[in-house]
Design a protein around this motif. Sequence first.
Motif, short mmCIF file in Angstrom:
data_model
loop_
_atom_site.label_atom_id
_atom_site.label_comp_id
_atom_site.label_asym_id
_atom_site.label_seq_id
_atom_site.Cartn_x
_atom_site.Cartn_y
_atom_site.Cartn_z
N VAL A 23 -14.62 -7.91 11.33
CA VAL A 23 -15.81 -7.25 10.78
C VAL A 23 -15.56 -5.75 10.60
N LEU A 24 -14.99 -5.10 11.61
CA LEU A 24 -14.74 -3.66 11.51
C LEU A 24 -13.66 -3.35 10.48
N ALA A 25 -12.66 -4.23 10.38
CA ALA A 25 -11.63 -4.04 9.37
C ALA A 25 -12.24 -4.13 7.98
N PHE A 26 -13.14 -5.09 7.78
CA PHE A 26 -13.81 -5.24 6.49
C PHE A 26 -14.66 -4.01 6.17
N ALA A 27 -15.28 -3.44 7.20
CA ALA A 27 -16.09 -2.23 7.00
C ALA A 27 -15.22 -1.01 6.71
N ILE A 42 -16.97 -0.67 20.84
CA ILE A 42 -15.81 -0.88 19.98
C ILE A 42 -15.69 0.26 18.97
N PHE A 43 -16.82 0.64 18.38
CA PHE A 43 -16.79 1.77 17.45
C PHE A 43 -16.26 3.03 18.13
N VAL A 74 -20.00 7.26 12.49
CA VAL A 74 -20.63 5.94 12.36
C VAL A 74 -22.00 5.95 13.01
N ALA A 75 -22.95 5.25 12.39
CA ALA A 75 -24.24 4.98 13.02
C ALA A 75 -24.35 3.49 13.29
N ASP A 76 -24.62 3.14 14.54
CA ASP A 76 -24.87 1.76 14.93
C ASP A 76 -26.38 1.61 15.00
N LEU A 77 -26.95 1.07 13.94
CA LEU A 77 -28.40 0.98 13.80
C LEU A 77 -28.92 -0.23 14.57
N ILE A 78 -29.73 0.04 15.60
CA ILE A 78 -30.26 -0.95 16.54
C ILE A 78 -29.09 -1.59 17.30
N PRO A 79 -28.51 -0.86 18.25
CA PRO A 79 -27.28 -1.29 18.90
C PRO A 79 -27.44 -2.33 20.00
N GLY A 80 -28.68 -2.62 20.41
CA GLY A 80 -28.87 -3.61 21.48
C GLY A 80 -28.18 -3.17 22.76
N LYS A 83 -17.27 10.07 15.76
CA LYS A 83 -18.58 10.14 16.42
C LYS A 83 -19.33 8.84 16.15
N VAL A 84 -20.05 8.38 17.19
CA VAL A 84 -20.88 7.19 17.06
C VAL A 84 -22.30 7.54 17.43
N TYR A 85 -23.23 7.36 16.50
CA TYR A 85 -24.65 7.59 16.75
C TYR A 85 -25.31 6.23 16.95
N ALA A 86 -25.75 5.98 18.18
CA ALA A 86 -26.46 4.73 18.48
C ALA A 86 -27.94 4.97 18.20
#
Length: 244
Positions: free
Chosen positions: A46-50, A71-72, A58-64, A81-84
């Motif tokens: 999935v990440l490779a496809f992205a 992983i990000f 990166v923004a992880d929208l609704i990260p649970g 940078k990862v924005y949860a």
Amino acid sequence: MMGPPPPPPSGPVAIALPANIAAALSDPSRPAADMIRDKDRHPGEVLAFAGVKSGAKVADLIPGGGYFTRIFSKAVGPKGKVYAYVPDELTKLAKREPAVNAIARDPVYSNVQVILNTLPNFGAPEKLDLVFTAQNYHDMHNKFMGPANLGVVNRQVFRALKPGGVYLVLDHVADAGSGLRDTETLHRIDPAVVKAEVMAAGFVFEGETRVLRNPADPRAANVYDAGIRGKTEQFVYKFRKPAR
């Protein structure tokens, strides 16, 4: 006389993962429970496809619980940078702080920052390379989330991305033509609805990976039912903001 050609493989075809993604998956900081789920969730593919690269924003929208957030974090590395992004609606519903807060406090994931806001607001302190949402797009249509105005949400995502940036939506498949019928009851959504809504915000549909497709899923069960949980048919759609 040659016989008929062999049938195509029924499961996902293994691909060579980029080094940054392979390293992120094998990182010893990941919980063992997350690693066990990898065989069903195929996060590497999935990440490779992205197209996630070192240094990406990166923004992880609704990260649970932060399965993808971790992983990000390792895939983008210290220069990334990862924005949860956690909607306040979920925090109020759970009556506790977001689970992803613990990840952001962990020095191992120092490039993770939690953003709390109320949908349909969406944004980040800098322009993003990727906005990613997994198994939650359908929930934004549900009552406990407002429902959110997805037209506004998707336009906000569009504005938050750099030119050429990617919006990746992964969710549980509902029957073709069912629209929003199953978002509340089965937690599924018709992929055609997602494609139409996202493209209406200005995105170009770039394709999908079928790595999470499962034709054996009857699509009639709630995704949390024991018989299908973790095995649902899911679509992974990639949209791109035009470069100019």
